[in-house]
Design an enzyme around this catalytic site. Structure first.
Site, PDB file in Angstrom:
ATOM      1  N   SER A  88      13.991 -48.942  47.640  1.00 35.72           N
ATOM      2  CA  SER A  88      15.278 -48.421  48.129  1.00 35.72           C
ATOM      3  C   SER A  88      15.705 -47.108  47.478  1.00 35.72           C
ATOM      4  O   SER A  88      16.772 -46.582  47.794  1.00 35.72           O
ATOM      5  CB  SER A  88      16.371 -49.465  47.918  1.00 35.72           C
ATOM      6  OG  SER A  88      16.485 -49.801  46.556  1.00 35.72           O
ATOM      7  N   THR A 190      20.829 -49.122  46.278  1.00 33.88           N
ATOM      8  CA  THR A 190      20.982 -47.761  45.749  1.00 33.88           C
ATOM      9  C   THR A 190      21.112 -47.907  44.251  1.00 33.88           C
ATOM     10  O   THR A 190      21.589 -48.935  43.798  1.00 33.88           O
ATOM     11  CB  THR A 190      22.307 -47.162  46.306  1.00 33.88           C
ATOM     12  OG1 THR A 190      22.138 -46.891  47.682  1.00 33.88           O
ATOM     13  CG2 THR A 190      22.739 -45.908  45.592  1.00 33.88           C
ATOM     14  N   THR A 208      19.343 -42.685  46.440  1.00 28.97           N
ATOM     15  CA  THR A 208      18.902 -43.738  47.360  1.00 28.97           C
ATOM     16  C   THR A 208      17.950 -43.176  48.410  1.00 28.97           C
ATOM     17  O   THR A 208      17.955 -41.971  48.678  1.00 28.97           O
ATOM     18  CB  THR A 208      20.133 -44.338  48.087  1.00 28.97           C
ATOM     19  OG1 THR A 208      19.756 -45.498  48.801  1.00 28.97           O
ATOM     20  CG2 THR A 208      20.765 -43.361  49.058  1.00 28.97           C
ATOM     21  N   ARG A 218      19.969 -39.399  59.408  1.00 29.06           N
ATOM     22  CA  ARG A 218      21.160 -40.146  58.955  1.00 29.06           C
ATOM     23  C   ARG A 218      21.379 -39.944  57.447  1.00 29.06           C
ATOM     24  O   ARG A 218      20.450 -40.048  56.659  1.00 29.06           O
ATOM     25  CB  ARG A 218      20.978 -41.636  59.261  1.00 29.06           C
ATOM     26  CG  ARG A 218      22.150 -42.531  58.826  1.00 29.06           C
ATOM     27  CD  ARG A 218      21.908 -43.148  57.463  1.00 29.06           C
ATOM     28  NE  ARG A 218      22.935 -44.125  57.108  1.00 29.06           N
ATOM     29  CZ  ARG A 218      23.060 -44.672  55.902  1.00 29.06           C
ATOM     30  NH1 ARG A 218      22.225 -44.348  54.938  1.00 29.06           N
ATOM     31  NH2 ARG A 218      24.000 -45.543  55.638  1.00 29.06           N
ATOM     32  N   THR A 241      27.548 -48.950  46.509  1.00 32.10           N
ATOM     33  CA  THR A 241      26.285 -49.335  47.125  1.00 32.10           C
ATOM     34  C   THR A 241      26.619 -50.185  48.347  1.00 32.10           C
ATOM     35  O   THR A 241      27.705 -50.745  48.452  1.00 32.10           O
ATOM     36  CB  THR A 241      25.390 -50.100  46.128  1.00 32.10           C
ATOM     37  OG1 THR A 241      24.167 -50.469  46.778  1.00 32.10           O
ATOM     38  CG2 THR A 241      26.060 -51.354  45.602  1.00 32.10           C
ATOM     39  N   GLY A 242      25.666 -50.257  49.268  1.00 30.99           N
ATOM     40  CA  GLY A 242      25.907 -51.037  50.475  1.00 30.99           C
ATOM     41  C   GLY A 242      25.992 -50.140  51.692  1.00 30.99           C
ATOM     42  O   GLY A 242      25.493 -49.013  51.664  1.00 30.99           O
TER      43      GLY A 242
HETATM   44  N1  ASP Z   1      24.728 -46.842  50.338  1.00 28.42           N
HETATM   45  C1  ASP Z   1      23.392 -46.557  50.757  1.00 28.42           C
HETATM   46  C2  ASP Z   1      23.409 -45.903  52.095  1.00 28.42           C
HETATM   47  O1  ASP Z   1      24.199 -46.295  52.926  1.00 28.42           O
HETATM   48  C3  ASP Z   1      22.495 -47.727  50.834  1.00 28.42           C
HETATM   49  C4  ASP Z   1      22.719 -48.851  49.861  1.00 28.42           C
HETATM   50  O2  ASP Z   1      23.356 -48.699  48.868  1.00 28.42           O
HETATM   51  O3  ASP Z   1      22.236 -49.941  50.087  1.00 28.42           O
HETATM   52  O4  ASP Z   1      22.598 -45.056  52.328  1.00 28.42           O
END
Ligand code: ASP
Length: 330
Positions: A88, A190, A208, A218, A241-242
């Site tokens: 990731s 991330t 990330t 994107r 994160t997320g």
């Molecule tokens: N926040 C990151 C993104 O949307 C991905 C993640 O943290 O899982 O690219």
């Protein structure tokens, strides 16, 4: 009188700009800005997810020698970026739906200097490119081919970031998912890392490969100052994160810092931001978002929409994973 309920109503209308310094002071006096009587825990470093343990260890090598937080955060997340087993972040990151690994990163120091790169290909350590953007250009963010060209000019090496296992995973995804991008809680993570150094200066880094199998081009929250990361040396620092789209919609990390400025503890500030995300999204399917925060006193916190989010914490007396509090179970 500004009650907390009024504050939430107002803030839903106006965002950061309408938050006044007194909004939370009556209900939560536990964290005051510039409280000189307070014991400060420093140095200290926190970072998202289990990969944060190794990242913190690298950051700690600098912090323990009274080094600067900005050097520590860069060194910390570079470890995760350079780990090909981590799918990731950096090399080994899962690709977009076209099979291209595109990386996002940003960095911010105690003087609000910041740098970012987005949709950067073929460079293993985007955080170091982001730092060069911060230090060697008048800009904050470079994207795509421009970011890569800049990196090559600065001496970064072109590297194939698509490992065999990431390629295999992508080929399997293509069979099942018919080339449709999906939000899946399993396929993104991330590293966001925040540090407070011996001098009392804060810095943060976030990096990330973004959401796996995303549309090419994107960009999520992670390289966006104020969304994936924010640092204000008077107050504190936060990162996210997320699902990045949800974080961007509420200017997540900037909000967490503003909430701390208004008196909330790091934990409560993260919780408020998560609740704002919950309020703004009708469909919370797979909508995992987590925030971590560190204030000027070395106090830390984290909160997520769903259970399962944790963060790594290292100080002179602690070296452990902390389970973040959460709003709901899956
Ligand atoms: N926040 C990151 C993104 O949307 C991905 C993640 O943290 O899982 O690219």
């Amino acid at each position: 009188m500004k009650t907390r309920r009024n504050f939430l109503k107002l803030s839903a209308l106006g965002g950061v700009a309408i938050i006044s310094n007194s909004c939370f002071s009556k209900e939560n006096e536990s964290v005051k800005i510039n409280d000189t009587s307070k014991n400060v825990i420093k140095p200290i470093v926190i970072s998202t997810w289990i990969h944060g343990m190794e990242a913190n260890a690298a950051a700690w090598e600098i912090l323990a020698k009274k080094g600067n937080s900005i050097d520590a955060v860069e060194a910390g997340v570079r470890v995760t970026e350079s780990d090909p087993e981590n799918s990731s972040v950096g090399i080994g990151g899962l690709p977009d739906r076209d099979g291209k690994v595109t990386l996002d990163a940003c960095i911010m120091d105690h003087e609000n200097n910041c740098g970012a790169v987005a949709c950067l290909q073929d460079i293993e350590n985007p955080i170091s490119v982001a730092r060069k953007v911060m230090e060697d250009t008048p800009h904050v963010m470079l994207v795509g081919d421009g970011a890569k060209q800049f990196a090559l000019e600065k001496g970064f090496k072109e590297t194939n970031l698509l490992t065999n296992s990431s390629k295999t995973a992508w080929e399997k995804w293509k069979e099942e998912s018919k080339y449709q991008p999906v939000i899946n809680s399993e396929n993104h993570d991330t590293i966001g890392l925040l540090a407070l150094d011996e001098k009392g200066n804060l810095a943060g880094a976030c990096t990330t490969s973004g959401m796996a199998y995303k549309l090419h081009g994107r960009v999520g929250d992670s390289p966006i100052i104020g969304a994936g990361l924010f640092v204000d040396n008077e107050v504190g620092a936060a990162c996210a994160t997320g699902v990045g789209e949800a974080v961007i919609r509420i200017a997540g990390s900037a909000i967490v810092v503003e909430l701390m400025r208004n008196g909330l503890s790091p934990n409560d500030a993260c919780k408020e931001a998560v609740q704002r995300i919950i309020k703004k999204h009708k469909d919370l399917t797979n909508m995992q978002v987590g925030f971590i925060a560190l204030n000027k006193y070395g106090e830390t916190g984290g909160y997520s929409v769903y259970a399962g989010f944790n963060y790594a914490l290292k100080s002179s007396s602690q070296n452990e994973m902390v389970d973040a509090k959460f709003d709901r179970n899956w």
